[in-house]
Design a protein around this motif. Structure first.
Motif, PDB file in Angstrom:
ATOM      1  N   UNK A   1       0.841  -1.191   0.000  1.00  0.00           N
ATOM      2  CA  UNK A   1       0.000   0.000   0.000  1.00  0.00           C
ATOM      3  C   UNK A   1       0.876   1.241   0.000  1.00  0.00           C
ATOM      4  N   UNK A   2       0.714   2.036  -1.045  1.00  0.00           N
ATOM      5  CA  UNK A   2       1.496   3.253  -1.203  1.00  0.00           C
ATOM      6  C   UNK A   2       0.622   4.298  -1.862  1.00  0.00           C
ATOM      7  N   UNK A   3       0.675   5.513  -1.343  1.00  0.00           N
ATOM      8  CA  UNK A   3      -0.171   6.565  -1.868  1.00  0.00           C
ATOM      9  C   UNK A   3       0.084   6.892  -3.326  1.00  0.00           C
ATOM     10  N   UNK A   4       1.295   6.593  -3.844  1.00  0.00           N
ATOM     11  CA  UNK A   4       1.574   6.935  -5.232  1.00  0.00           C
ATOM     12  C   UNK A   4       1.377   5.751  -6.171  1.00  0.00           C
ATOM     13  N   UNK A   5       0.932   4.622  -5.665  1.00  0.00           N
ATOM     14  CA  UNK A   5       0.656   3.477  -6.526  1.00  0.00           C
ATOM     15  C   UNK A   5      -0.660   3.734  -7.255  1.00  0.00           C
ATOM     16  N   UNK A   6      -0.657   3.505  -8.560  1.00  0.00           N
ATOM     17  CA  UNK A   6      -1.800   3.966  -9.352  1.00  0.00           C
ATOM     18  C   UNK A   6      -3.097   3.253  -8.995  1.00  0.00           C
ATOM     19  N   UNK A   7      -2.995   2.063  -8.424  1.00  0.00           N
ATOM     20  CA  UNK A   7      -4.213   1.336  -8.058  1.00  0.00           C
ATOM     21  C   UNK A   7      -4.662   1.620  -6.625  1.00  0.00           C
ATOM     22  N   UNK A   8      -3.990   2.570  -5.964  1.00  0.00           N
ATOM     23  CA  UNK A   8      -4.316   2.836  -4.563  1.00  0.00           C
ATOM     24  C   UNK A   8      -5.750   3.331  -4.410  1.00  0.00           C
ATOM     25  N   UNK A   9      -6.202   4.153  -5.351  1.00  0.00           N
ATOM     26  CA  UNK A   9      -7.570   4.654  -5.263  1.00  0.00           C
ATOM     27  C   UNK A   9      -8.589   3.550  -5.351  1.00  0.00           C
ATOM     28  N   UNK A  10      -8.317   2.556  -6.199  1.00  0.00           N
ATOM     29  CA  UNK A  10      -9.217   1.409  -6.305  1.00  0.00           C
ATOM     30  C   UNK A  10      -9.247   0.653  -4.980  1.00  0.00           C
ATOM     31  N   UNK A  11      -8.059   0.485  -4.380  1.00  0.00           N
ATOM     32  CA  UNK A  11      -7.994  -0.187  -3.083  1.00  0.00           C
ATOM     33  C   UNK A  11      -8.842   0.537  -2.037  1.00  0.00           C
ATOM     34  N   UNK A  12      -8.707   1.858  -1.967  1.00  0.00           N
ATOM     35  CA  UNK A  12      -9.455   2.610  -0.954  1.00  0.00           C
ATOM     36  C   UNK A  12     -10.955   2.485  -1.183  1.00  0.00           C
ATOM     37  N   UNK A  13     -11.373   2.495  -2.443  1.00  0.00           N
ATOM     38  CA  UNK A  13     -12.788   2.335  -2.738  1.00  0.00           C
ATOM     39  C   UNK A  13     -13.299   0.993  -2.211  1.00  0.00           C
ATOM     40  N   UNK A  14     -12.544  -0.082  -2.485  1.00  0.00           N
ATOM     41  CA  UNK A  14     -12.964  -1.415  -2.059  1.00  0.00           C
ATOM     42  C   UNK A  14     -12.944  -1.534  -0.535  1.00  0.00           C
ATOM     43  N   UNK A  15     -11.913  -0.984   0.084  1.00  0.00           N
ATOM     44  CA  UNK A  15     -11.794  -1.067   1.541  1.00  0.00           C
ATOM     45  C   UNK A  15     -12.986  -0.421   2.236  1.00  0.00           C
ATOM     46  N   UNK A  16     -13.505   0.635   1.658  1.00  0.00           N
ATOM     47  CA  UNK A  16     -14.580   1.376   2.308  1.00  0.00           C
ATOM     48  C   UNK A  16     -15.919   0.655   2.310  1.00  0.00           C
ATOM     49  N   UNK A  17     -15.981  -0.508   1.688  1.00  0.00           N
ATOM     50  CA  UNK A  17     -17.226  -1.266   1.686  1.00  0.00           C
ATOM     51  C   UNK A  17     -17.290  -2.309   2.809  1.00  0.00           C
ATOM     52  N   UNK A  18     -16.345  -2.245   3.725  1.00  0.00           N
ATOM     53  CA  UNK A  18     -16.491  -2.973   4.975  1.00  0.00           C
ATOM     54  C   UNK A  18     -16.051  -4.411   5.001  1.00  0.00           C
ATOM     55  N   UNK A  19     -15.224  -4.823   4.038  1.00  0.00           N
ATOM     56  CA  UNK A  19     -14.806  -6.220   4.017  1.00  0.00           C
ATOM     57  C   UNK A  19     -13.550  -6.493   4.816  1.00  0.00           C
ATOM     58  N   UNK A  20     -13.060  -7.709   4.709  1.00  0.00           N
ATOM     59  CA  UNK A  20     -11.864  -8.165   5.417  1.00  0.00           C
ATOM     60  C   UNK A  20     -10.736  -8.381   4.415  1.00  0.00           C
ATOM     61  N   UNK A  21      -9.546  -7.892   4.719  1.00  0.00           N
ATOM     62  CA  UNK A  21      -8.382  -8.113   3.867  1.00  0.00           C
ATOM     63  C   UNK A  21      -7.860  -9.530   4.082  1.00  0.00           C
ATOM     64  N   UNK A  22      -7.741 -10.289   2.995  1.00  0.00           N
ATOM     65  CA  UNK A  22      -7.265 -11.666   3.081  1.00  0.00           C
ATOM     66  C   UNK A  22      -6.316 -11.959   1.930  1.00  0.00           C
ATOM     67  N   UNK A  23      -5.619 -13.105   2.055  1.00  0.00           N
ATOM     68  CA  UNK A  23      -4.721 -13.589   1.009  1.00  0.00           C
ATOM     69  C   UNK A  23      -5.233 -14.910   0.472  1.00  0.00           C
ATOM     70  N   UNK A  24      -4.994 -15.105  -0.828  1.00  0.00           N
ATOM     71  CA  UNK A  24      -5.146 -16.412  -1.464  1.00  0.00           C
ATOM     72  C   UNK A  24      -3.784 -16.760  -2.072  1.00  0.00           C
ATOM     73  N   UNK A  25      -2.870 -17.308  -1.279  1.00  0.00           N
ATOM     74  CA  UNK A  25      -1.501 -17.516  -1.759  1.00  0.00           C
ATOM     75  C   UNK A  25      -1.397 -18.640  -2.781  1.00  0.00           C
TER      76      UNK A  25
END
Length: 352
Positions: free
Chosen positions: A292-316
């Motif tokens: 997570x970095x403020x200058x990463x171009x997909x950061x805005x997409x991440x913030x949008x998704x995060x604001x919908x109340x889900x849980x951050x997980x991995x599928x390794x």
């Protein structure tokens, strides 16, 4: 060790019935996803995983040639299993059906885990980079609609109301051309690239043919689609695989700039409601940046998704060498991916 047998099947309905019924599963193990990947040059093979004659899993292996006489196997978000502890014997079973040309096999067990619970190995499987986005946000749809709304970030709740105020409508939509316009414009703007159109059309057609679902959700304002996405679903989960949004550049009667009607927020919210009302219990937003970095171009997409109340997980991802050439093959694949990233976006970093 429990000995498992991989039973080949050419019956899409029987295969998807097993995929859909298992507790550890994914729509990417469904028949439709394999047919879409066939468009890209993969050869799908489907197996029922049996123990003492009973189906305890399902495995879709996609084989792709890499060079003359060399290929690799890939189980997208798979295998689907009754018990994750069966993975060790799945490895042995894959070795028995692999071809001499198969150099390695990559799996992505569809069991979401918090970051601190990612093991470096699962039996003979060793941690490797997955092809699908490893980091994602998953929202449970079990709570009531009122509870889901209350769990949204306050800004999202405000934007949902704003979209409603301006007359934005959102829901399932059969207008593939409208989706394609939004999707391709987003990819061009963000320099993401895309597969051939036939890939998405095949997945959409096949996704509803054998027991799963593939569908589009669009958010429209005054008839024009401004945001939307492509979903693949099976069992209890739906997955937002592709999508995007565009700015409404239509002229207004008085020549003024159009208001931001918050169509992307309406899209996400109504996609969640649609999934809940159709009985799905899990909504996978499908991909957030690894770092997570403020200058990463997909950061805005991440913030949008995060604001919908889900849980951050991995599928390794995990891989298994089938040949001494496996390590060299992995390096070549990474080099090719870096070159593709650099050609499209001027950086070797992955989008997610």
């Amino acid at each position: 060790m429990v000995r498992l047998a991989l039973e080949p099947t050419t019956d899409p309905h029987a295969y998807d019935d097993v995929v859909r019924s298992l507790p550890i599963t994914s729509a990417l193990q469904g028949w439709a996803y394999g047919e879409a990947r066939r468009v890209l040059g993969f050869e799908p093979a489907r197996y029922l995983v049996r123990r003492d004659g009973r189906a305890v899993g399902a495995l879709q292996l996609l084989r792709r040639p890499l060079a003359p006489g060399l290929s690799y196997l890939y189980a997208p978000r798979g295998p689907a299993l009754e018990d994750i502890n069966l993975l060790a014997d799945v490895a042995s079973a894959i070795k028995r059906v692999a071809r001499p040309t198969d150099v390695k096999v990559l799996i992505e067990p569809p069991l979401a885990r918090p970051a601190h619970l990612i093991p470096d190995a699962l039996g003979p499987w060793r941690r490797a980079q997955a092809e699908q986005p490893e980091h994602t946000i998953v929202t449970s749809l079990v709570p009531s609609e009122d509870e889901l709304f209350a769990n949204l970030h306050s800004m999202v709740r405000r934007n949902v109301r704003t979209a409603q105020k301006y007359g934005v409508t959102a829901g399932r939509d059969e207008d593939f051309e409208a989706f394609w316009d939004v999707f391709t414009a987003t990819n061009e703007r963000a320099k993401l690239g895309a597969f051939p159109r036939a890939y998405y059309e095949t997945m959409l057609r096949e996704g509803a043919a054998h027991g799963g679902e593939a569908y589009l959700v669009l958010a429209r304002h005054e008839g024009r689609a401004l945001a939307g996405g492509f979903f693949l679903a099976m069992g209890g989960a739906t997955n937002y695989l592709f999508g995007g949004s565009i700015k409404d550049d239509r002229a207004t009667p008085d020549g003024s700039e159009r208001k931001d009607v918050k169509a992307p927020t309406a899209f996400y919210w109504h996609a969640m409601l649609d999934a809940k009302r159709r009985g799905y219990t899990s909504f996978d937003f499908w991909g957030i940046p690894r770092t997570l970095s403020g200058d990463k171009h997909s950061f805005g997409v991440y913030k949008m998704k995060e604001n919908f109340g889900g849980e951050k997980v991995w599928f390794p991802g995990y891989d298994l060498a089938l040949s001494p050439l496996a390590s060299a093959l992995t390096r070549v694949q990474r080099w090719r991916k870096d070159q593709n990233n650099f050609r499209k976006r001027g950086t070797t970093q992955d989008v997610l």
